[in-house]
Scaffold this active site. Structure first.
Site, PDB file in Angstrom:
ATOM      1  N   GLY A 273       4.509  90.373  41.476  1.00  0.00           N
ATOM      2  CA  GLY A 273       4.497  89.682  40.449  1.00  0.00           C
ATOM      3  C   GLY A 273       3.699  88.236  40.708  1.00  0.00           C
ATOM      4  NE  ARG A 274       7.164  83.927  43.339  1.00  0.00           N
ATOM      5  CZ  ARG A 274       7.843  82.908  43.691  1.00  0.00           C
ATOM      6  NH1 ARG A 274       7.144  81.612  43.454  1.00  0.00           N
ATOM      7  NH2 ARG A 274       8.904  82.752  44.029  1.00  0.00           N
TER       8      ARG A 274
ATOM      9  CE  LYS B  18       7.122  84.220  47.571  1.00  0.00           C
ATOM     10  NZ  LYS B  18       8.255  84.184  48.595  1.00  0.00           N
TER      11      LYS B  18
ATOM     12  CG  ASP C  54      13.837  93.225  44.652  1.00  0.00           C
ATOM     13  OD1 ASP C  54      15.018  93.347  44.427  1.00  0.00           O
ATOM     14  OD2 ASP C  54      12.949  92.056  44.509  1.00  0.00           O
TER      15      ASP C  54
ATOM     16  CG  ASP D 159      11.604  87.579  48.211  1.00  0.00           C
ATOM     17  OD1 ASP D 159      11.215  86.282  48.075  1.00  0.00           O
ATOM     18  OD2 ASP D 159      11.498  88.535  47.516  1.00  0.00           O
TER      19      ASP D 159
HETATM   20  P1  AMP Z   1      12.235  87.482  43.988  1.00  0.00           P
HETATM   21  O1  AMP Z   1      13.390  87.127  43.118  1.00  0.00           O
HETATM   22  O2  AMP Z   1      11.420  86.471  44.324  1.00  0.00           O
HETATM   23  O3  AMP Z   1      12.564  88.677  44.783  1.00  0.00           O
HETATM   24  O4  AMP Z   1      11.216  88.154  42.612  1.00  0.00           O
HETATM   25  C1  AMP Z   1      11.585  89.091  41.763  1.00  0.00           C
HETATM   26  C2  AMP Z   1      10.578  89.894  40.961  1.00  0.00           C
HETATM   27  O5  AMP Z   1      10.026  88.715  40.194  1.00  0.00           O
HETATM   28  C3  AMP Z   1       9.313  90.095  41.777  1.00  0.00           C
HETATM   29  O6  AMP Z   1       8.909  91.226  41.267  1.00  0.00           O
HETATM   30  C4  AMP Z   1       8.460  88.971  41.665  1.00  0.00           C
HETATM   31  O7  AMP Z   1       7.000  89.115  41.906  1.00  0.00           O
HETATM   32  C5  AMP Z   1       8.855  88.220  40.049  1.00  0.00           C
HETATM   33  N1  AMP Z   1       8.252  86.964  40.419  1.00  0.00           N
HETATM   34  C6  AMP Z   1       9.119  85.885  40.743  1.00  0.00           C
HETATM   35  N2  AMP Z   1       8.577  84.602  40.524  1.00  0.00           N
HETATM   36  C7  AMP Z   1       7.387  84.874  39.754  1.00  0.00           C
HETATM   37  C8  AMP Z   1       6.286  84.223  39.145  1.00  0.00           C
HETATM   38  N3  AMP Z   1       6.338  82.841  38.977  1.00  0.00           N
HETATM   39  N4  AMP Z   1       5.306  85.045  38.195  1.00  0.00           N
HETATM   40  C9  AMP Z   1       5.300  86.248  38.337  1.00  0.00           C
HETATM   41  N5  AMP Z   1       6.233  87.030  38.895  1.00  0.00           N
HETATM   42  C10 AMP Z   1       7.454  86.440  39.657  1.00  0.00           C
HETATM   43 MG    MG Z   2      11.424  89.680  46.124  1.00  0.00          MG
END
Ligand code: AMP
Ligand code: MG
Length: 487
Positions: A92-93, A113, A251, A261
């Site tokens: 997502g980012r 990222k 994930d 992560d």
């Molecule tokens: P994480 O908690 O970093 O493992 O992220 C979980 C999900 O949320 C993943 O699909 C990320 O890509 C998405 N995500 C986290 N932060 C953002 C953001 N600022 N914009 C878009 N997607 C995000």
């Molecule tokens: Mg992640």
């Protein structure tokens, strides 16, 4: 397109378009190169010319403003169990620029990222804060210094744009390097949303990429076993240095066995098996001592995703998967026991019930006294002078018992010390120091304290200049120190 800096040779795209989405980084207003990891660039064999005007060129590339030759940017699809619940996710980012081949023919993902929204962003902005990216850079490079498999950090570019979180913050883009970004959640995605043929193809692809020598009689089962073994190694490393990942969702578990992560992770000061830092982990699901159990649970999610291709008969499939999953407890206990014994100076062939009891006694005492996890082992190694609780009678008695046991095993204190010195880091990224240096960069733009800390963390088993500055736990313990996800 800018000239080649990477030696891209992309393979993920060959899986087909149901595995990812084509998407380019969203350019940022005024990129500024903040950090560049020269030694990593060197290891990767990147063609970076640092002589002429390099930083303006590098910041164009590592902000995503300019694509380099051979780059085929895309966002990967994946799903995952977050705190136990299945959900569709995806990059997502983050945007994968391509796969770089090093001069020694190793393949690495080059990922940005914080590079802007993708079709998987849901309500997110696709961006990252400078502070969070600095944190990931510092801790991942520290993990690498500790000898623990991890994603690496190649560069941080400030975006020159603001990011809106609880407060307004500076934005930044991190370049992350990994063997691949294939996760347990990637297999959950393929199993849940794609076909059995896709699952087969993905399993072959992953085996070829990460475990090319694995037996292929039953590819899915071989993969499960390989991932399990790598995860045992990884978690034992985490337990060795007091690392709490904080968000071990499926994930965030890499198939190649690399830590990645670095959201709400933190290192423990005072020993507490139930320790949790993450503000959202209210039930302690990802507490320090729960990490092996969670890794096992995550592996059962991988097994579940692979079931359709382990055997045509579902019952047999389940039996075969269980057989592999059941290897985890004994493998883990054995490796954990070996590691803890080595932390107090006993080698594998000196292991006995008495050594195991000695470790247990020590850990119980450490827990009762909230003894510092890192420094307690340095006390045993006689690196630090005995003060406070270490000057008390329990510790003196325990040391005597240990010495007698070493003698009985025919080992000297010097031999024990030699064994211990690469098990027990002299320095870890303690939370109060991490916060201090990140704030310093975020508020003043001054990198000197960040770089000084980073340098010490790169060789954590060596007594380097100024190391003692970073060795003391915070005076009043961790207090209410908390870490946050996805910032
Ligand atoms: P994480 O908690 O970093 O493992 O992220 C979980 C999900 O949320 C993943 O699909 C990320 O890509 C998405 N995500 C986290 N932060 C953002 C953001 N600022 N914009 C878009 N997607 C995000
Ligand atoms: Mg992640």
């Amino acid at each position: 397109m800018s000239s080649a800096i990477f030696n891209f040779n992309n393979s993920y795209q060959s899986l087909g378009e149901s595995f990812f989405e084509w998407v380019k980084p969203t350019p940022v207003q005024s990129p500024g190169l903040l950090l560049f990891n020269h030694s990593l660039a060197n290891d990767l064999g990147l063609s970076v010319d640092l002589s002429e005007n390099s930083s303006s060129k590098l910041e164009q590339i590592f902000s995503g403003n300019q694509l380099t030759e051979g780059s085929e940017p895309m966002a990967q699809a994946y799903a995952g169990h977050q705190f136990g619940y299945f959900t569709m996710l995806g990059d997502g980012r983050a945007i994968l620029l391509g796969e770089h081949i090093t001069p020694s023919q190793q393949r690495f993902d080059i990922q940005l990222k914080g590079s802007g929204p993708t079709p998987y962003s849901r309500r997110g902005d696709g961006r990252a804060t400078l502070k969070a990216m600095l944190r990931e850079y510092l801790i991942s490079e520290s993990m690498h210094g500790l000898g623990i498999p991890t994603s690496r950090s190649l560069a941080i570019v400030k975006s020159g744009e603001k990011v809106y979180r609880e407060e307004i913050q500076d934005g930044a883009i991190l370049t992350r390097i990994m063997q691949s970004h294939i996760r347990v959640g990637s297999f959950e995605y393929v199993n849940h949303y794609l076909t059995k043929e896709d699952l087969k193809a993905y399993t072959y692809y992953t085996l070829a990429r990460h475990y090319p020598l694995a037996a292929v009689e039953n590819p899915a089962l071989s993969l499960l076993k390989k991932v399990l073994i790598q995860q045992v190694h990884l978690i034992v490393h985490w337990m060795r240095v007091g690392f709490i990942h904080g968000v071990m969702n499926t994930d965030n578990m890499s198939i190649a066995g690399e830590t990645f992560d670095y959201g709400p992770c933190a290192f423990m000061n005072g020993y507490d098996p139930a320790k949790v830092f993450s503000s959202i982990d209210t039930n302690g699901r990802y507490a320090f001592a729960n990490q092996p159990g969670i890794a096992h649970w995550n592996l059962s999610c991988l097994a579940n995703a692979l079931l359709p291709i382990i055997h045509d008969n579902q019952e047999q499939s389940v039996e075969l998967a269980k057989e592999v999953l059941n290897l985890f407890p004994d493998l883990y206990t054995q490796e954990y026991t070996d590691m803890m014994a080595a932390k107090i100076g006993f080698s594998k062939n000196q292991l006995s019930d008495e050594v195991v009891d000695l470790v247990k006694e020590l850990l119980n005492w450490m827990k009762e006294n909230q003894a510092d996890y890192t420094n307690s082992f340095l006390q045993i190694q006689s690196v630090l002078s005995p003060e406070g609780i270490y000057a008390g009678s329990f510790f003196a008695e325990w040391l005597k018992k240990r010495e007698a046991l070493l003698a009985k095993q025919g080992s000297s204190l010097a031999q024990a010390k030699e064994l211990m010195q690469f098990q027990n880091p002299l320095v870890i990224p303690r939370n109060h120091w991490v916060e201090k240096v990140l704030d310093s960069v975020a508020f003043t733009g001054d990198l000197s304290s960040f770089n000084a800390f980073l340098q010490v963390l790169q060789t954590p088993y060596m007594s380097t200049k100024n190391i003692e500055n970073y060795q003391a736990p915070p005076e009043n313990g961790d207090g209410f120190y908390a870490t946050y996800c996805g910032t």
